[in-house]
Structure formats: structure tokens, C-alpha cells
Enzyme design. Structure first.
Site, PDB file in Angstrom:
ATOM      1  N   LYS A 161     -21.105  25.130 -46.474  1.00  0.00           N
ATOM      2  CA  LYS A 161     -21.396  25.002 -47.893  1.00  0.00           C
ATOM      3  C   LYS A 161     -22.097  23.658 -48.100  1.00  0.00           C
ATOM      4  CE  LYS A 161     -18.928  25.885 -52.172  1.00  0.00           C
ATOM      5  NZ  LYS A 161     -17.627  26.164 -52.749  1.00  0.00           N
ATOM      6  N   LYS A 210     -17.375  24.586 -43.809  1.00  0.00           N
ATOM      7  CA  LYS A 210     -17.357  25.842 -44.568  1.00  0.00           C
ATOM      8  C   LYS A 210     -18.768  26.423 -44.700  1.00  0.00           C
ATOM      9  CE  LYS A 210     -15.341  24.096 -48.287  1.00  0.00           C
ATOM     10  NZ  LYS A 210     -14.761  24.035 -49.644  1.00  0.00           N
TER      11      LYS A 210
END
Length: 128
Positions: free
Chosen positions: A46, A44
């Protein structure tokens, strides 16, 4: 017994996290938290400050949380709902409409986020 599920990274735990966990638990008797794994966060793009196992231990210590399961992909939610006999899926309203397709499997509820707090904001504030 009514079972509820929510998902997240839950990094740098703050009052917004506690609020959503508390409110999610109010919808049922048992709260399952799908916790994004480090590998899933990478996909992601992230970056979590704490690794998965530490985030899991922190969540398990919160009285509203009954069980923590790994979230390995976007696509596992239907299977998680079925495998865990989930009645209600809860997410913050910043995801409004994104999980409506799960209504075929359980009730979907979007809760208002805590105003003025987010992990992104905390990280930004810490960087000065």
C-alpha cells in the site's frame, strides 16, 4: 474512563476518515489511533501519498483523536489493547468479522463506512 482504539493509514484525509474518527470517539472518552507506518504500508503493498510523520501530525490536529501510535504489523493489536487499557476496538465494516478474535480482550465494533468515498476512489478520480 473508556478507551477506544482504531487503526488505519489515514492518507489523503477525507470525510469518511472524519466520520469514523468521530463515531469511534462517541464510544468512549479517549481515542487512540494506530497509524500504519510507511514500512508497514510497504509490506501491505500500500502506498501512502503522505509519509507517516505528516499523517500523524494531521491526525493529532483532529479534535476527536487523543493519541496516535505507530502500527508496525498486523500482530500488534492484542499488545496495543493491553498496553493502552483499551475497552473498545472500532473498525469500518469492510473489515467485518476479521477482528472478532479481539473480543477476548475488549469489545469489537464495526462501523458502516461512508458511502461513496474512499482514499482509493479519491486517488483514482485524481488520476482522471
Amino acid at each position: 474512563m473508556k478507551k477506544v482504539i482504531t487503526y488505519g493509514t489515514f492518507d489523503l484525509l477525507h470525510i469518511g476518515h472524519i466520520n469514523i474518527l468521530k463515531r469511534a470517539k462517541e464510544y468512549g472518552d479517549y481515542l487512540v489511533v494506530g497509524l500504519s507506518t510507511d514500512e508497514f504500508n510497504e509490506r501491505k503493498r500500500k502506498k501512502a501519498y503522505y509519509p507517516y510523520e505528516q499523517r500523524k501530525t494531521i491526525l493529532e490536529a483532529i479534535r476527536y483523536v487523543d493519541e496516535v501510535i505507530p502500527e508496525n504489523s498486523w500482530d500488534q493489536k492484542v499488545q496495543d489493547i493491553q498496553d493502552n487499557d483499551i475497552d473498545i476496538f472500532v473498525m469500518g465494516d469492510d473489515w467485518q468479522g476479521k477482528f472478532d478474535f479481539l473480543n477476548q480482550h475488549c469489545e469489537v465494533i464495526y462501523l458502516p463506512r461512508t458511502v461513496g468515498i474512499s482514499t482509493t476512489k479519491t486517488k483514482s478520480d485524481l488520476m482522471g
